[in-house]
Write an enzyme that holds these catalytic residues in place. Structure first.
Site, PDB file in Angstrom:
ATOM      1  N   LYS A 151      -0.435  27.736  43.488  1.00 18.00           N
ATOM      2  CA  LYS A 151      -0.610  28.774  42.515  1.00 18.00           C
ATOM      3  C   LYS A 151      -0.479  29.637  42.434  1.00 18.00           C
ATOM      4  O   LYS A 151      -1.194  31.028  43.344  1.00 18.00           O
ATOM      5  CB  LYS A 151      -2.163  28.696  41.845  1.00 18.00           C
ATOM      6  CG  LYS A 151      -2.334  28.805  40.163  1.00 18.00           C
ATOM      7  CD  LYS A 151      -3.413  28.738  39.836  1.00 18.00           C
ATOM      8  CE  LYS A 151      -4.121  29.436  39.250  1.00 18.00           C
ATOM      9  NZ  LYS A 151      -3.688  28.523  37.513  1.00 18.00           N
ATOM     10  N   GLU A 183       3.164  18.629  32.964  1.00 20.01           N
ATOM     11  CA  GLU A 183       1.952  19.363  33.256  1.00 20.01           C
ATOM     12  C   GLU A 183       2.616  20.216  31.954  1.00 20.01           C
ATOM     13  O   GLU A 183       3.715  20.082  31.843  1.00 20.01           O
ATOM     14  CB  GLU A 183       1.854  19.967  34.468  1.00 20.01           C
ATOM     15  CG  GLU A 183       2.654  21.103  34.954  1.00 20.01           C
ATOM     16  CD  GLU A 183       1.721  21.113  36.100  1.00 20.01           C
ATOM     17  OE1 GLU A 183       0.989  21.696  35.990  1.00 20.01           O
ATOM     18  OE2 GLU A 183       2.338  22.151  37.283  1.00 20.01           O
ATOM     19  N   LEU A 207       0.662  21.503  39.296  1.00 18.35           N
ATOM     20  CA  LEU A 207      -0.444  22.181  39.795  1.00 18.35           C
ATOM     21  C   LEU A 207      -1.619  21.413  40.251  1.00 18.35           C
ATOM     22  O   LEU A 207      -1.971  20.470  38.904  1.00 18.35           O
ATOM     23  CB  LEU A 207      -1.058  23.702  39.285  1.00 18.35           C
ATOM     24  CG  LEU A 207      -2.169  23.917  39.723  1.00 18.35           C
ATOM     25  CD1 LEU A 207      -2.034  24.788  41.125  1.00 18.35           C
ATOM     26  CD2 LEU A 207      -2.450  25.030  38.560  1.00 18.35           C
TER      27      LEU A 207
HETATM   28  N1  PMP Z   1      -1.027  23.270  35.927  1.00 17.13           N
HETATM   29  C1  PMP Z   1      -0.622  24.678  35.426  1.00 17.13           C
HETATM   30  C2  PMP Z   1       0.641  25.241  35.100  1.00 17.13           C
HETATM   31  C3  PMP Z   1      -1.657  25.245  35.286  1.00 17.13           C
HETATM   32  O1  PMP Z   1      -1.328  27.078  35.054  1.00 17.13           O
HETATM   33  C4  PMP Z   1      -3.022  25.568  35.508  1.00 17.13           C
HETATM   34  C5  PMP Z   1      -3.948  27.077  35.248  1.00 17.13           C
HETATM   35  N2  PMP Z   1      -4.075  27.655  36.260  1.00 17.13           N
HETATM   36  C6  PMP Z   1      -3.353  24.089  34.953  1.00 17.13           C
HETATM   37  C7  PMP Z   1      -2.366  23.364  34.896  1.00 17.13           C
HETATM   38  C8  PMP Z   1      -4.601  23.862  35.397  1.00 17.13           C
HETATM   39  O2  PMP Z   1      -5.416  24.005  36.368  1.00 17.13           O
HETATM   40  P1  PMP Z   1      -7.034  24.584  36.709  1.00 17.13           P
HETATM   41  O3  PMP Z   1      -8.154  23.790  36.335  1.00 17.13           O
HETATM   42  O4  PMP Z   1      -7.487  24.632  37.703  1.00 17.13           O
HETATM   43  O5  PMP Z   1      -7.116  25.342  35.750  1.00 17.13           O
END
Ligand code: PMP
Length: 287
Positions: A151, A183, A207
């Site tokens: 991230k 995604e 992610l």
């Molecule tokens: N994919 C990407 C590219 C993101 O930026 C995020 C949000 N940060 C997510 C998925 C979702 O992750 P989370 O549920 O941990 O917020």
């Protein structure tokens, strides 16, 4: 009202907080981040976000900030000092400032990471109008680097993707690599076909969403069928439903992809139910 933010051990008014112009997150996007939601003054999925932060740091050979073990207290203190009821806490760790610009990583014994946290107030975060109407998305090519599981703060392309969506009169974009959806710009992507929830399997291509992990667990506990595999954009356009998940959006229905309406154009029953379960359960375990 000026926020109180946290920078390297200090709580400061936001206009007094400073980071060096040589900070590597500023010069090289050499930083990682987390966003944790706050509902009713409590942190949602905090342990998951902390675990992913630790992993992001390890994958980039970045040392943990000295205050790593105090992060829960720091989050809570920021909630308290800012009277935060509903919203988010943004946390960023960078490899710090070596006092100059150099591609080579600085010696970790000499240069300590920069740790910044701040709050974002979003009253009524769990009652967003988008959850009631669903969102419209476009598809764009996924041209990001190959370690999307980390991230990092390299968010230029996702940010451009949001702008492309906005320009097209839509809310967000799903990214597509070799015909398969990876995604959303800031969320994980799902489709529902004949009651089955389909979402891309975990790898370096996406992610590993903290909300994704929780939602899939709740779905399985509720006897819903889940399949973790890649799906094409064409398959998505023929799905009964679509939705996205993220820490700040929770579960958000998708009702249109590239102008193709999904189902009857309204949020589908699976997405609606998962949103309800996720909000209920996460509030119960919020800390
Ligand atoms: N994919 C990407 C590219 C993101 O930026 C995020 C949000 N940060 C997510 C998925 C979702 O992750 P989370 O549920 O941990 O917020």
């Amino acid at each position: 009202m000026s926020r109180t933010v946290y920078v390297n051990g200090d709580y400061l008014p936001e206009d007094e907080a400073k980071v060096s112009i040589f900070d590597r997150s500023f010069l090289m996007a050499d930083g990682v981040y987390e966003v944790t939601s706050v509902l009713e003054g409590k942190l949602i999925d905090f342990d998951g976000h902390l675990a992913r932060l630790e992993r992001s740091l390890a994958e980039l050979d970045m040392q943990k900030p000295e205050a790593f073990d105090d992060l829960l207290d720091i989050h809570r203190e920021l909630v308290r000092r800012n009277d935060l009821v509903d919203g988010m806490i943004y946390l960023q760790v960078s490899r710090g400032s070596a006092g100059d610009r150099d591609f080579v990583f600085p010696d970790p014994d000499e240069v300590k990471p920069t740790l910044v946290l701040f709050t974002q107030s979003k009253p009524g975060l769990a009652d967003s109008p988008a959850a009631k109407t669903g969102i419209k998305i476009i598809s764009i090519e996924d041209i990001r680097w190959g370690r999307r599981d980390i991230k990092t703060v390299q968010l230029l392309y996702p940010s451009m993707g949001k702008m492309m969506a906005k320009k097209a009169g839509c809310d967000d974009a799903w990214m597509v690599k070799d015909g398969f959806v990876t995604e959303g710009t800031s969320n994980n992507a799902y489709i529902v076909k004949n009651g089955k929830i389909i979402t891309r399997h975990l790898s370096n291509d996406i992610l590993h969403g903290i909300t994704r992990a929780a939602v899939l667990r709740f779905a399985r506990e509720a006897q819903m069928e889940v399949e973790e595999r890649s799906f094409t954009l064409d398959e998505a356009k023929e799905a009964d439903e679509g939705f996205v998940t993220s820490a700040s959006a929770f579960v958000l229905p998708v009702v249109e992809i590239d102008g193709t309406t999904l189902g009857d154009g309204k949020p589908g029953p699976v997405a609606r139910r998962l949103r309800e379960i996720y909000l209920d359960e996460s509030l119960k375990s919020a800390i």
